[in-house]
Scaffold this motif. Structure first.
Motif, PDB file in Angstrom:
ATOM      1  N   LYS A 137       0.871  -1.172   0.000  1.00 40.12           N
ATOM      2  CA  LYS A 137       0.000   0.000   0.000  1.00 40.12           C
ATOM      3  C   LYS A 137       0.910   1.224   0.000  1.00 40.12           C
ATOM      4  O   LYS A 137       1.685   1.446   0.946  1.00 40.12           O
ATOM      5  N   VAL A 138       0.844   2.002  -1.067  1.00 38.42           N
ATOM      6  CA  VAL A 138       1.784   3.116  -1.211  1.00 38.42           C
ATOM      7  C   VAL A 138       1.528   4.171  -0.144  1.00 38.42           C
ATOM      8  O   VAL A 138       2.444   4.624   0.553  1.00 38.42           O
ATOM      9  N   ASN A 139       0.268   4.543   0.001  1.00 43.27           N
ATOM     10  CA  ASN A 139      -0.044   5.617   0.953  1.00 43.27           C
ATOM     11  C   ASN A 139      -0.151   5.068   2.374  1.00 43.27           C
ATOM     12  O   ASN A 139      -1.221   4.996   2.980  1.00 43.27           O
ATOM     13  N   ASP A 140       0.986   4.711   2.877  1.00 42.54           N
ATOM     14  CA  ASP A 140       1.050   4.182   4.232  1.00 42.54           C
ATOM     15  C   ASP A 140       0.712   5.286   5.230  1.00 42.54           C
ATOM     16  O   ASP A 140       0.894   6.479   4.939  1.00 42.54           O
ATOM     17  N   ASP A 141       0.227   4.881   6.410  1.00 42.94           N
ATOM     18  CA  ASP A 141      -0.148   5.890   7.399  1.00 42.94           C
ATOM     19  C   ASP A 141       1.074   6.617   7.937  1.00 42.94           C
ATOM     20  O   ASP A 141       1.018   7.781   8.312  1.00 42.94           O
ATOM     21  N   GLU A 142       2.145   5.889   7.953  1.00 43.54           N
ATOM     22  CA  GLU A 142       3.386   6.507   8.434  1.00 43.54           C
ATOM     23  C   GLU A 142       3.973   7.378   7.314  1.00 43.54           C
ATOM     24  O   GLU A 142       4.364   6.877   6.251  1.00 43.54           O
ATOM     25  N   PRO A 143       4.036   8.719   7.495  1.00 44.29           N
ATOM     26  CA  PRO A 143       4.447   9.635   6.403  1.00 44.29           C
ATOM     27  C   PRO A 143       5.817   9.283   5.827  1.00 44.29           C
ATOM     28  O   PRO A 143       6.025   9.390   4.610  1.00 44.29           O
ATOM     29  N   LYS A 144       6.742   8.860   6.680  1.00 43.54           N
ATOM     30  CA  LYS A 144       8.092   8.582   6.180  1.00 43.54           C
ATOM     31  C   LYS A 144       8.082   7.380   5.233  1.00 43.54           C
ATOM     32  O   LYS A 144       8.793   7.364   4.225  1.00 43.54           O
ATOM     33  N   VAL A 145       7.286   6.377   5.613  1.00 42.86           N
ATOM     34  CA  VAL A 145       7.187   5.186   4.764  1.00 42.86           C
ATOM     35  C   VAL A 145       6.521   5.551   3.438  1.00 42.86           C
ATOM     36  O   VAL A 145       6.945   5.145   2.360  1.00 42.86           O
ATOM     37  N   ARG A 146       5.459   6.359   3.551  1.00 40.37           N
ATOM     38  CA  ARG A 146       4.745   6.787   2.332  1.00 40.37           C
ATOM     39  C   ARG A 146       5.701   7.517   1.379  1.00 40.37           C
ATOM     40  O   ARG A 146       5.781   7.209   0.189  1.00 40.37           O
ATOM     41  N   GLU A 147       6.460   8.467   1.966  1.00 46.90           N
ATOM     42  CA  GLU A 147       7.384   9.236   1.128  1.00 46.90           C
ATOM     43  C   GLU A 147       8.406   8.322   0.472  1.00 46.90           C
ATOM     44  O   GLU A 147       8.691   8.434  -0.721  1.00 46.90           O
ATOM     45  N   ASN A 148       8.885   7.361   1.239  1.00 45.08           N
ATOM     46  CA  ASN A 148       9.886   6.449   0.711  1.00 45.08           C
ATOM     47  C   ASN A 148       9.312   5.611  -0.442  1.00 45.08           C
ATOM     48  O   ASN A 148       9.975   5.369  -1.445  1.00 45.08           O
ATOM     49  N   ARG A 149       8.042   5.185  -0.270  1.00 45.24           N
ATOM     50  CA  ARG A 149       7.423   4.361  -1.312  1.00 45.24           C
ATOM     51  C   ARG A 149       7.171   5.192  -2.576  1.00 45.24           C
ATOM     52  O   ARG A 149       7.336   4.699  -3.695  1.00 45.24           O
ATOM     53  N   LEU A 150       6.783   6.440  -2.380  1.00 43.05           N
ATOM     54  CA  LEU A 150       6.593   7.302  -3.561  1.00 43.05           C
ATOM     55  C   LEU A 150       7.930   7.508  -4.283  1.00 43.05           C
ATOM     56  O   LEU A 150       7.995   7.541  -5.510  1.00 43.05           O
ATOM     57  N   LYS A 151       8.988   7.636  -3.503  1.00 44.44           N
ATOM     58  CA  LYS A 151      10.307   7.793  -4.132  1.00 44.44           C
ATOM     59  C   LYS A 151      10.675   6.547  -4.942  1.00 44.44           C
ATOM     60  O   LYS A 151      11.315   6.638  -5.991  1.00 44.44           O
ATOM     61  N   LEU A 152      10.244   5.412  -4.433  1.00 40.25           N
ATOM     62  CA  LEU A 152      10.521   4.161  -5.144  1.00 40.25           C
ATOM     63  C   LEU A 152       9.761   4.131  -6.489  1.00 40.25           C
ATOM     64  O   LEU A 152      10.301   3.730  -7.525  1.00 40.25           O
ATOM     65  N   LEU A 153       8.499   4.614  -6.426  1.00 36.41           N
ATOM     66  CA  LEU A 153       7.728   4.698  -7.679  1.00 36.41           C
ATOM     67  C   LEU A 153       8.430   5.620  -8.673  1.00 36.41           C
ATOM     68  O   LEU A 153       8.499   5.363  -9.867  1.00 36.41           O
ATOM     69  N   ASN A 154       8.951   6.711  -8.139  1.00 32.26           N
ATOM     70  CA  ASN A 154       9.664   7.658  -8.996  1.00 32.26           C
ATOM     71  C   ASN A 154      10.871   6.993  -9.649  1.00 32.26           C
ATOM     72  O   ASN A 154      11.247   7.313 -10.776  1.00 32.26           O
ATOM     73  N   GLU A 155      11.453   6.062  -8.942  1.00 30.07           N
ATOM     74  CA  GLU A 155      12.592   5.336  -9.495  1.00 30.07           C
ATOM     75  C   GLU A 155      12.181   4.498 -10.707  1.00 30.07           C
ATOM     76  O   GLU A 155      12.945   4.351 -11.647  1.00 30.07           O
ATOM     77  N   ILE A 156      10.966   3.943 -10.657  1.00 28.76           N
ATOM     78  CA  ILE A 156      10.485   3.171 -11.817  1.00 28.76           C
ATOM     79  C   ILE A 156      10.464   4.105 -13.022  1.00 28.76           C
ATOM     80  O   ILE A 156      10.948   3.799 -14.104  1.00 28.76           O
ATOM     81  N   ARG A 157       9.870   5.294 -12.802  1.00 29.14           N
ATOM     82  CA  ARG A 157       9.770   6.265 -13.884  1.00 29.14           C
ATOM     83  C   ARG A 157      11.155   6.607 -14.405  1.00 29.14           C
ATOM     84  O   ARG A 157      11.408   6.641 -15.591  1.00 29.14           O
ATOM     85  N   SER A 158      12.084   6.839 -13.450  1.00 28.95           N
ATOM     86  CA  SER A 158      13.390   7.316 -13.900  1.00 28.95           C
ATOM     87  C   SER A 158      14.164   6.213 -14.622  1.00 28.95           C
ATOM     88  O   SER A 158      14.849   6.487 -15.597  1.00 28.95           O
ATOM     89  N   VAL A 159      14.007   4.983 -14.187  1.00 28.17           N
ATOM     90  CA  VAL A 159      14.789   3.935 -14.846  1.00 28.17           C
ATOM     91  C   VAL A 159      14.242   3.655 -16.248  1.00 28.17           C
ATOM     92  O   VAL A 159      14.994   3.398 -17.186  1.00 28.17           O
ATOM     93  N   THR A 160      12.936   3.765 -16.426  1.00 28.12           N
ATOM     94  CA  THR A 160      12.401   3.528 -17.768  1.00 28.12           C
ATOM     95  C   THR A 160      12.804   4.643 -18.729  1.00 28.12           C
ATOM     96  O   THR A 160      12.830   4.449 -19.942  1.00 28.12           O
ATOM     97  N   ARG A 161      13.128   5.816 -18.149  1.00 31.69           N
ATOM     98  CA  ARG A 161      13.543   6.923 -19.029  1.00 31.69           C
ATOM     99  C   ARG A 161      14.881   6.662 -19.702  1.00 31.69           C
ATOM    100  O   ARG A 161      15.323   7.440 -20.540  1.00 31.69           O
ATOM    101  N   ALA A 162      15.543   5.595 -19.331  1.00 29.27           N
ATOM    102  CA  ALA A 162      16.761   5.230 -20.057  1.00 29.27           C
ATOM    103  C   ALA A 162      16.436   4.966 -21.526  1.00 29.27           C
ATOM    104  O   ALA A 162      17.270   5.170 -22.409  1.00 29.27           O
ATOM    105  N   VAL A 163      15.211   4.547 -21.816  1.00 29.33           N
ATOM    106  CA  VAL A 163      14.866   4.260 -23.211  1.00 29.33           C
ATOM    107  C   VAL A 163      13.781   5.187 -23.769  1.00 29.33           C
ATOM    108  O   VAL A 163      13.815   5.537 -24.943  1.00 29.33           O
ATOM    109  N   ALA A 164      12.826   5.595 -22.921  1.00 27.81           N
ATOM    110  CA  ALA A 164      11.762   6.471 -23.427  1.00 27.81           C
ATOM    111  C   ALA A 164      10.962   7.016 -22.265  1.00 27.81           C
ATOM    112  O   ALA A 164      11.025   6.489 -21.158  1.00 27.81           O
ATOM    113  N   ASP A 165      10.233   8.095 -22.524  1.00 28.25           N
ATOM    114  CA  ASP A 165       9.337   8.633 -21.517  1.00 28.25           C
ATOM    115  C   ASP A 165       7.993   7.919 -21.666  1.00 28.25           C
ATOM    116  O   ASP A 165       7.190   8.256 -22.535  1.00 28.25           O
ATOM    117  N   PHE A 166       7.789   6.900 -20.818  1.00 33.69           N
ATOM    118  CA  PHE A 166       6.604   6.049 -20.963  1.00 33.69           C
ATOM    119  C   PHE A 166       5.308   6.824 -20.787  1.00 33.69           C
ATOM    120  O   PHE A 166       4.259   6.386 -21.253  1.00 33.69           O
TER     121      PHE A 166
END
Lengths: 321, 754
Positions: free
Chosen positions: B720-749
């Motif tokens: 669950k991305v939007n965890d009740d604990e703000p720090k965990v939530r922020e960390n999970r959102l950053k992880l999602l951002n990593e998906i976006r950034s790694v796919t940008r190696a080939v294209a902006d999906f």
């Protein structure tokens, strides 16, 4: 035609060709005019065409017009190109319904039998940027050679033609080369005589072609020509301005013809400058525009003259120059 | 059912307009018939130089009667509404109207209108004049006495007669009665202008076509073309030659004759010393005649040496013959016509030979100074300056495409010189080709000579792309200079307006790059070219000199000059950067069009161009190709879905928090195995993908990223991305951002559409 002596026949003599055309069109009812006494690039520039094509009055005229195209000079060496040549011009307003037939009969009159030759009307839309004129029509071909231009004027000097005039232009040298069966214009028999009495086109014009080519390409005084262009333009405007006569609420022009002479002058001077290669591509456009402006102003003046049909026009109150 | 025959007989219609006019006539009449409720069985239209003709068969004799119910105002409605209803429906009083019960909204009136169908003959008499008056000729004209009056009929050339009949095949048809500007529709037409000019009475299409045929008019353009082509081939074959077919010329010639009569003529062999393209252009342009060639098989040595070997490999050399199409069976069997055409061709070929030979007397480089006096474009200086720029740019491009720099320079310098030759002046369509001939004649290197012709290529989507590196370098430089120049002065194509054919130039650049597999970074090249153009214009402008002419004593002239030229350099750089980035996106647009035409998805082009620094067009194309293939796989589709989901969540949360979630996630905050697994998968994919991209192997990069798929799926499944604990939530959102950034190696999906 059979009654003509051999030296008068259009297929033997250059002047015979001119006379035959004059006779044919005179017989049709055209006034046979003489060439205009100024240097022009084509028969169309003659005021009997440019100006008379405008306005409602009927007009039928035919004439030979010596035409000068300074750039086309080749020192008399090219078999088909000259800087000075003759056009035979016919202008009929309104264009008669049988103008094509009239034209074909004129070919018969100069010895071109339409059952023996392949005569064709091939699209050629005519436009003269300097005259602000355009029309639709054809090049007329005889066995693959363009022998005439056939145009229904739609607009001349920026004025709509109402009614439309039909214009025929015969390239006389080409036609004669074909009729006489020679390969070079210079070889044409001018007077139709043989032996010592024979005068060729070469005898009459070769020296002139050489001298004028030299003049047009090498020596024409460009400083003087630039000045002449400027002067002609100025004079044209001055005469146009002075010619307007406001009588009551009708506008009338009293000096369209002298003004138009200056427009012709400017056009020819421009052609000379162009041949001398002193006008760049962009400048060229602007010179053409300047001549066109003069031509349009002259056309506007002409339709306010007697012969231009001013009497048949009515002008709304308050229109003034 | 009855048939319509319509003929519009006029003076000679331009050949190029005939086919479309026939089609327009068919379309306008049949559309109108259908709109009038008259459904027909079939229609055919024809054109000759002097007539447009149309036959429509199987038209009902009458329109059917129409019954129509028209709803009126409610019962007891305002008087004005009732009056209006009566007037519109033509009812005398409300007694003639029905009343429709409607318990909900209230009762209202209904009018029953019966409209009896009209006789088709009358419908035609109304519609044909309108069609004739509104006929869409590209250019039309007025003529004759009536042209002085307002509203005079306009036609392509004077219209003389109209045939319009309507009737059953078995009966005497009736004339459709109408008149336009004094021309009354009737049953009279005319045959061939010279061979059968007498009036001909016609009833319906069958006898019309047959009578015209008898009066030396072949009505059907296709039939005329067949005659011309068959006879021309036959004449050529009979003399042991091969006709050089030319569809455009055939179309035109068939539009110049009503009764084609084909002849063969010849010209002097000495003219064969002129390049064959010049002979062909001369004969085609001036006389509308075909040329013939020797058959491809070897010839006896003697004949072979007499004829110049054609430039096109595998074809026989041009023969000293031509094929003409006359419009008449002449009284002497055509002798005069052939002789006449031969004389004209001789005169024209003498001109061409004269031009060609006098062109050969001047070396191409000696023509160059003249370009300094010819303006290329008001704001882009002279042709001379343009040629200098092209030469410099071509020399810069040369090493990037494997071309010899000196040869490229020479080629670029000479490539345009033939524009000033007499032959090209006469036949502009021979530009480039003549340059090649003249270059070879003056002993230039074969590559240098070829570039003169090739650097204009590709001219369109079907044109060949040059492959010789020298030609490629000059072709690119020529097009780039044009594009950069017009971009620098802000004369870009808009909508349908593209007077300088800039889209074609850009597409040419793209094809040169892609088909030759060229690796070039364009940003800097484009920028520098733009700066050069600015610089040149700045030097040309007299502003500086005028300023320095100021009689202001005591002014430090030198410092003004420096300041001004610094300012110019600065603005030049700014414009250069703008032009470079604008042009790259223009290339992207053209590339999209190009790829779409080849079946690729334009959103993939966007997805690739959305990445930073994509100025190597070949790599863009490769990325797009790899991306397309990847998205066709299940892994691709699912990864795209996962990435999009990550993007959507991020977009929402970023908006809510008004911040982005950049930066690395903190591993210590991972609490679930799926989080940890995704993070590991991302790290691995990032390394593998970037190595693959470095190796320019986009397929490998894609499959590296595809390995993310199970981890992404599992993450969304279990975490669950939007965890009740703000720090965990922020960390999970950053992880999602990593998906976006790694796919940008080939294209902006995020740019890819579903």
């Amino acid at each position: 035609m059979d009654s003509l002596p051999p030296h008068m026949r259009p297929e033997r003599s250059f002047q015979g060709l001119i006379l035959a055309l004059q006779r044919y069109w005179a017989d049709y009812g055209c006034v046979i005019l003489q060439p205009y006494d100024m240097e022009v690039g084509a028969g169309t520039f003659h005021p009997a065409t440019t100006l008379r094509a405008l306005g409602p009055r009927p007009w039928k005229a035919a004439y030979v017009q010596p035409s000068r195209r300074p750039k086309d000079g080749r020192y008399g060496e090219n078999p088909n190109r000259l800087q000075h040549y003759y056009q035979f011009q016919v202008i009929i307003k309104p264009s008669p319904p049988d103008l094509q037939e009239l034209y074909l009969k004129s070919l018969t009159a100069i010895g071109i039998d339409s059952h023996l030759h392949d005569i064709r009307f091939v699209e050629d839309d005519w436009e003269s940027p300097t005259l602000g004129a355009w029309g639709l029509g054809w090049e007329c071909w005889c066995d693959g050679m363009e022998v005439s231009q056939f145009t229904y004027f739609q607009q001349v000097a920026g004025v709509e033609c109402a009614p439309v005039a039909g214009e025929l232009t015969y390239g006389l040298e080409r036609l004669a080369v074909y009729l006489q069966g020679v390969d070079r214009i210079m070889d044409l028999n001018f007077n139709g005589r043989d032996g010592a009495d024979r005068v060729s086109y070469r005898d009459v014009f070769l020296q002139a072609e050489q001298e004028y080519s030299r003049h047009n390409f090498e020596y024409a005084d460009t400083a003087m020509l630039f000045e002449q262009f400027r002067m002609a333009e100025e004079a044209c405007r001055k005469y146009l301005e002075a010619g307007w006569n406001n009588g009551g609420n009708r506008k009338e022009h009293l000096m369209a013809l002298p003004a138009y002479d200056q427009c012709i002058k400017a056009s020819h001077v421009f052609n000379l400058l162009d041949a001398r290669g002193v006008i760049s591509v962009t400048e060229r456009q602007s010179y053409i525009m300047r001549v066109r402006e003069l031509a349009k102003a002259c056309g506007e003046a002409w339709v306010h003259t007697e012969a231009g049909g001013a009497a048949t026009l009515s002008f709304p109150q308050g229109e003034g120059k | 059912m009855p048939d319509l025959l319509l003929e519009l007989f006029s003076e000679e219609i331009p050949a190029r307009m005939q086919a479309k006019a026939a089609e327009d006539l068919r379309r306008m009449v049949t559309d109108r018939l259908v709109a009038e409720g008259l459904v027909y069985e079939g229609a055919r239209a024809f054109a000759t130089p002097r007539r447009l003709a149309l036959t429509v068969h199987g038209i009902p004799a009458r329109q059917s009667d129409l019954k129509e119910e028209r709803k009126g105002p409610r019962v007891g409605g305002p008087e004005a509404a009732i009056a209006g209803f009566l007037k519109a429906t033509g009812l005398a009083s409300l007694d003639q109207a029905k009343i429709q019960r409607d318990p909900k909204k209230g009762d209202f009136y209904i009018a029953l209108i019966e409209k009896p169908g009209r006789a088709t003959l009358d419908v035609l008499a109304d519609m044909l004049p309108v069609i004739i008056r509104t006929f869409p000729w590209p250019k039309s004209m007025r003529w004759g006495e009536r042209s002085g009056r307002p509203g005079a009929l306009q036609w392509v050339r004077p219209l003389h007669a109209i045939v319009a009949t309507f009737g059953m095949e078995t009966e005497e048809p009736e004339v459709v009665k109408f008149a336009i500007d004094g021309i009354e529709a009737g049953q009279t037409t005319y045959g061939h202008r010279f061979m059968a000019p007498a009036p001909i009475g016609v009833r319906r299409f069958a006898d019309y076509e047959a009578k015209l045929q008898a009066a030396k008019v072949v009505l059907d353009a296709q039939a005329r073309k067949n005659i011309i082509l068959a006879d021309a081939k036959q004449l050529a074959f009979a003399q042991g030659f091969e006709l050089i077919e030319d569809q455009a010329l055939l179309d035109e010639v068939a539009g110049l004759v009503e009764w084609p009569v084909v002849f063969m003529g010849s010209f002097e062999k000495e003219f064969l010393s002129i390049p064959s393209e010049v002979i062909r252009a001369t004969i085609r342009t001036n006389l509308k005649c075909f040329v013939v060639r020797q058959p491809a098989s070897p010839l006896p040595a003697g004949e072979r040496s007499a004829a110049r070997v054609s430039a096109t490999a595998g074809e026989g050399a041009l023969a000293n013959k031509f094929v003409l199409t006359a419009n008449i069976e002449a009284s002497d069997g055509g002798k005069t016509i052939v002789a006449g055409n031969e004389r004209v061709i001789r005169a024209r070929l003498s001109d061409a030979k004269f031009f060609y030979e006098s062109d050969l007397k001047t070396k191409l480089e000696d023509r160059l100074p003249k370009f300094d006096g010819i303006v290329f474009h008001e704001k882009l200086g002279t042709q001379g300056e343009r040629i200098e720029r092209i030469e410099r740019l071509a020399a810069e491009i040369a090493p990037l495409v494997g071309a010899d720099v000196e040869k490229t320079r020479r080629a670029a310098r000479l490539a345009k010189a033939d524009l000033l030759t007499e032959v090209v002046g006469e036949f502009p369509e021979l530009q480039g080709l003549m340059g090649k001939y003249y270059a070879l004649a003056q002993g230039e290197d074969a590559s240098v000579a070829a570039a003169s012709e090739e650097h204009y290529k590709p001219q369109g989507p079907n044109d060949r792309v040059p492959t010789d590196p020298v030609s490629v370098a000059v072709a690119l430089a020529d097009k780039i200079d044009t594009l950069v120049g017009f971009w620098a002065i802000d004369e870009k194509p808009t909508g349908s307006k593209d007077p300088y054919a800039l889209r074609r130039a850009a597409l040419g650049v793209i094809r040169l790059i892609v088909e030759n597999r060229l690796r070039i970074h364009w940003s800097r090249l484009l920028r520098d070219e733009a700066i050069r153009i600015q610089q040149q214009q700045w030097e040309d402008s007299s502003l500086l000199d005028e300023l320095l002419d100021l009689p202001a004593t005591g002014v430090d002239v030198e410092s003004i000059r420096n300041a001004l030229s610094n300012a110019a350099a600065e603005s030049g750089l700014r414009i250069g950067l703008r032009v470079s980035s604008d042009l790259l996106s223009f290339f992207a647009d053209r590339l999209k069009v190009q790829l779409r035409e080849q079946g690729a998805r334009h959103d993939l082009v966007d997805a690739v161009f959305a990445l930073e620094g994509q100025d190597d067009l070949l790599m863009v194309v490769r990325r797009v190709e790899a991306l397309g293939e990847f998205l066709d796989t299940d892994d691709g589709k699912n990864l795209l879905a996962g990435t999009k989901r990550a993007n959507n969540i991020l977009a929402i949360e970023e908006k809510r928090d008004k911040r982005t979630f950049d930066g690395a996630p903190i591993p210590a905050l991972y609490s679930l195995a799926e989080e940890k697994a995704l993070a590991d998968a991302i790290d691995l994919a990032r390394v593998e993908a970037s190595v693959a991209v470095m190796n320019e192997d986009f397929a490998v990069a894609m499959s590296a990223i595809a390995k993310l798929r199970p981890a992404v799926d599992a993450f969304f499944d279990k975490v669950k991305v939007n965890d009740d604990e703000p720090k965990v939530r922020e960390n999970r959102l950053k992880l999602l951002n990593e998906i976006r950034s790694v796919t940008r190696a080939v294209a902006d999906f995020s740019k890819i559409q579903d």
